[in-house]
Structures are given as C-alpha cells and as structure tokens.
Scaffold this active site. Structure first.
Site, short mmCIF file in Angstrom:
data_model
loop_
_atom_site.label_atom_id
_atom_site.label_comp_id
_atom_site.label_asym_id
_atom_site.label_seq_id
_atom_site.Cartn_x
_atom_site.Cartn_y
_atom_site.Cartn_z
N ALA A 64 -31.95 -0.69 12.82
CA ALA A 64 -31.56 -1.12 14.29
C ALA A 64 -32.78 -0.65 15.24
O ALA A 64 -33.22 0.26 14.93
CB ALA A 64 -30.24 -0.60 14.39
N GLY A 109 -30.96 -0.29 9.22
CA GLY A 109 -30.48 -1.52 9.33
C GLY A 109 -31.17 -2.59 8.27
O GLY A 109 -30.81 -3.69 7.94
N GLU A 112 -30.19 -1.98 4.93
CA GLU A 112 -28.73 -2.80 4.90
C GLU A 112 -28.96 -4.41 5.10
O GLU A 112 -27.97 -4.81 4.23
CB GLU A 112 -28.17 -2.26 6.17
CG GLU A 112 -27.48 -0.76 5.98
CD GLU A 112 -26.98 -0.20 7.20
OE1 GLU A 112 -27.67 -0.23 8.27
OE2 GLU A 112 -26.01 0.44 7.42
N GLU A 132 -30.46 7.26 9.36
CA GLU A 132 -29.39 7.35 10.66
C GLU A 132 -29.25 8.68 10.72
O GLU A 132 -29.29 8.99 12.05
CB GLU A 132 -28.39 6.44 10.20
CG GLU A 132 -28.58 4.92 10.32
CD GLU A 132 -29.11 4.51 8.93
OE1 GLU A 132 -29.23 5.35 8.18
OE2 GLU A 132 -28.77 3.14 9.06
N1 CAA Z 1 -36.33 0.60 16.81
C1 CAA Z 1 -37.05 0.44 17.80
N2 CAA Z 1 -38.41 0.55 17.66
C2 CAA Z 1 -39.00 0.55 16.53
C3 CAA Z 1 -38.43 1.05 15.28
C4 CAA Z 1 -36.85 1.05 15.53
N3 CAA Z 1 -36.14 1.07 14.31
N4 CAA Z 1 -39.05 1.39 14.26
C5 CAA Z 1 -40.17 1.40 14.63
N5 CAA Z 1 -40.16 1.02 16.10
C6 CAA Z 1 -41.47 0.89 16.88
C7 CAA Z 1 -41.92 2.25 17.35
O1 CAA Z 1 -41.30 2.72 18.46
C8 CAA Z 1 -43.52 1.70 17.79
O2 CAA Z 1 -43.44 0.98 18.85
P1 CAA Z 1 -44.64 1.37 20.04
O3 CAA Z 1 -45.86 0.88 19.47
O4 CAA Z 1 -43.96 0.70 21.28
O5 CAA Z 1 -44.73 2.86 20.31
C9 CAA Z 1 -43.54 0.54 16.83
O6 CAA Z 1 -42.44 0.03 16.24
C10 CAA Z 1 -44.42 1.16 15.57
O7 CAA Z 1 -43.80 2.01 14.91
P2 CAA Z 1 -44.45 3.35 14.62
O8 CAA Z 1 -45.80 3.65 15.73
O9 CAA Z 1 -43.54 4.73 14.58
O10 CAA Z 1 -45.22 3.50 13.36
P3 CAA Z 1 -45.47 4.30 12.06
O11 CAA Z 1 -46.34 3.73 11.20
O12 CAA Z 1 -46.07 5.62 12.76
O13 CAA Z 1 -43.94 4.82 11.34
C11 CAA Z 1 -41.77 4.31 11.02
C12 CAA Z 1 -43.29 3.89 10.84
C13 CAA Z 1 -41.93 5.32 9.66
C14 CAA Z 1 -41.15 2.99 10.16
C15 CAA Z 1 -41.32 4.84 12.09
O14 CAA Z 1 -41.42 3.73 13.21
C16 CAA Z 1 -39.80 4.90 12.13
O15 CAA Z 1 -39.46 5.95 11.64
N6 CAA Z 1 -39.14 4.23 12.63
C17 CAA Z 1 -37.47 4.24 12.85
C18 CAA Z 1 -36.89 4.09 11.44
C19 CAA Z 1 -35.53 4.42 11.71
O16 CAA Z 1 -35.10 5.49 12.11
N7 CAA Z 1 -34.68 3.23 11.18
C20 CAA Z 1 -33.17 3.61 11.34
C21 CAA Z 1 -32.45 2.98 13.01
S1 CAA Z 1 -30.97 3.46 13.16
C22 CAA Z 1 -30.19 2.20 12.31
O17 CAA Z 1 -30.89 1.31 11.61
C23 CAA Z 1 -28.88 2.18 12.06
C24 CAA Z 1 -28.03 1.41 11.45
O18 CAA Z 1 -27.46 1.67 10.38
C25 CAA Z 1 -27.84 0.10 11.69
#
Ligand code: CAA
Length: 258
Positions: A64, A109, A112, A132
């Site tokens: 998400a 998400g 999911e 999460e």
């Molecule tokens: N939401 C919003 N933006 C996101 C995102 C997310 N879930 N995942 C990645 N991005 C964005 C980053 O902020 C970044 O944006 P900027 O370039 O503007 O800074 C861009 O995508 C590229 O990401 P990274 O620079 O972080 O890339 P990376 O290769 O270093 O890392 C990653 C990749 C490990 C996937 C890392 O991006 C990450 O940990 N993302 C979040 C993953 C996460 O926590 N997902 C769960 C969300 S909560 C959820 O989904 C709840 C539910 O049950 C529905």
C-alpha cells in the site's frame, strides 16, 4: 485509467499496475481503477484469463502507498482496508482465472494482491513479504486471512511477525508460489499457462474455481454437497456433452464455454 494499464488480446486480459516510480505502490486511486477494471473484465465473457503484473523490472507491487497512509485516522485506515479487500475479493471470485505474474517485490498489499489471484507465477527476482509491523500496522488487505490459508498458520505468523522477506525459491518451498521462471521467460510462460487453461471447458473451469473457493468456507459435509451440486450442473452444459463425446470419438474437444 492513470495508474493501471489494461490490455486485452486473444481472450487474455493483462492488468499492469503502473506506478513504477513508487514501485507500483497501491494508493486508493489505483485500487479504485483496479476495481473498475476487474468489474469490466468479469462481465466480459470473451475474456477467460486475467494476468496481473507490475510495470518496470523491479516490483510487482511494493505494498500500500505509505505516503498516502501516513496521515490517515482510524476510520480512514479502515475504509482503505475495506476498499482493497473488496477489490481483492472481486478478483478471487471473478469467473475467469486470475494469475499473478510476480516480477519483483510483492510486499504487504502486493503480496496480498498476488494471494487474491488463483495462481502465482514468480520470476527468479521476485521477493515476497508482509512488512506491515515494521510500520506499526497489521496487514490490512486480507493478508492475515489469505496467507495462513495458503501456507499454514505457523509459517504465516512467522512471516508477519518477523517481516522476513523471502525469495522466489523459498516462496515456492512454502507453497506461496506455483512456478518460478527467469525474468525474460516470465510472461511467455504465464501466457502459455493461460492458453492451456483456455483450451479447457471454460465454464467447467469457472465452476471448479467456485467449488474450491466457496467450499473452503463451508463445513466439510456442506462442501461435499455443494461440490455434488456443481458437478451435477456440469451435465446441463454443452461442454460436458462435447467433452465426453470427443473423448469417445478420440478427437480434440471443441468447447464453447457454455
Ligand atoms: N509506498 C510508497 N512509496 C513506496 C513504497 C510504498 N509501499 N515502496 C517503495 N516506495 C517508493 C520509495 O519511497 C521510493 O520513492 P522515492 O524515489 O521518491 O524516494 C521509490 O519507491 C523506490 O523505492 P526505494 O528507493 O526504497 O527502493 P529500494 O530498492 O531501496 O528498496 C524496497 C525497495 C525494499 C521495496 C523499499 O522500497 C521498501 O521497503 N518499500 C516499502 C515496502 C513496505 O513496507 N510495504 C508494505 C506497505 S504497508 C501495506 O502494504 C499495508 C497493507 O497490508 C495493505
């Protein structure tokens, strides 16, 4: 549609989550567009298989959208979860077969969304996880429910509590993924699988999907009864007549999907 791309070709609908700059993170607009696309595809009888994938070569869906979620209050958080749950349930219950082509990160998400599909095919670069609790929240797009049903309660809890990210091989080992291919082969193989499924009696495939999905929510005796009803219903179809006639005549069946 601004956040997804829909392509329809030869009975296969391909939905591409298209926000590569944020690793295809699902914001509420994207979820709403996905909901509209799923409704239209569900109602199109010419489409037999749906493939969901992510744009770019890094992510399926990285979860998400955290930038959108960070300022939500409790009611808005609940509303977001209900929106995604509804769209994902619509995928799970659509008459067509849904295949997730997981080409990179499938986190939160994203994992999911892949679990709402009937089948998950991963590239060797795919990574799965439910991160999460790192953010102080629980999985909210039905991950606490679909993950244990797919991999068992113990493994699901471990993945959710530790937030460990697993690669495609481990996802295959625990039964989260059906097949693994090299990235350049992924879509070719998913389309091959789609065509194989499409060559069968599509009405029977739809009914079998309903039997598995609905039966798993019933007690065993009710599920057996329901299966027998569905089995009986097949004998009212042209495909059953054609399928069995073709077998007896030692030829390929020409199914019409009715
Ligand atoms: N939401 C919003 N933006 C996101 C995102 C997310 N879930 N995942 C990645 N991005 C964005 C980053 O902020 C970044 O944006 P900027 O370039 O503007 O800074 C861009 O995508 C590229 O990401 P990274 O620079 O972080 O890339 P990376 O290769 O270093 O890392 C990653 C990749 C490990 C996937 C890392 O991006 C990450 O940990 N993302 C979040 C993953 C996460 O926590 N997902 C769960 C969300 S909560 C959820 O989904 C709840 C539910 O049950 C529905």
């Amino acid at each position: 549609m601004e956040n997804i791309i829909v392509k329809i070709e030869e009975g296969i609908a391909e939905v591409i989550i298209n926000r590569p700059k944020s690793l295809n993170a699902l914001n509420s607009e994207t979820l709403k567009e996905l909901g509209i696309a799923i409704k239209q595809i569900s109602e199109n009888r010419d489409i037999k298989v749906l493939i969901i994938t992510g744009a770019g070569n890094k992510a399926f869906v990285a979860g998400a959208d955290i930038t959108e979620m960070k300022d939500l209050n409790a009611a808005q958080g609940r509303e977001l979860a209900r929106l995604a749950q509804k769209v994902f349930s619509d995928i799970e219950n659509m008459p067509q077969v849904a295949i997730a082509a997981v080409n990179g990160y499938a986190l939160g998400g994203g994992c999911e969304l892949s679990m709402a599909c009937d089948i998950r095919v991963a590239s060797t670069k795919a990574k799965f996880g439910q991160p999460e609790v790192n953010l102080g929240i629980t999985p909210g797009f039905a991950g606490t429910q679909r993950l244990p049903r797919l991999v068992g309660k113990g493994v699901a809890k471990e993945l959710i509590f530790t937030t460990d990210m697993i690669d495609a091989k481990e996802a295959y080992r625990i039964g989260l993924v059906n097949k693994i291919y090299e990235p350049e082969e992924l879509m070719i193989k998913v389309k091959e699988m789609s065509k194989k499924i499409m060559s069968k009696g599509s009405y029977a495939v739809s009914l079998a999907k309903a039997a598995v999905n609905n039966g798993m929510n019933m007690d065993t005796e009710s599920a057996y009864n329901y299966e027998a009803d569905i089995f009986g219903l097949c004998f009212a179809t042209e495909d059953q007549k054609e399928g069995m006639k073709a077998f007896v005549e030692k030829r390929q069946a020409n199914f019409k999907g009715c």
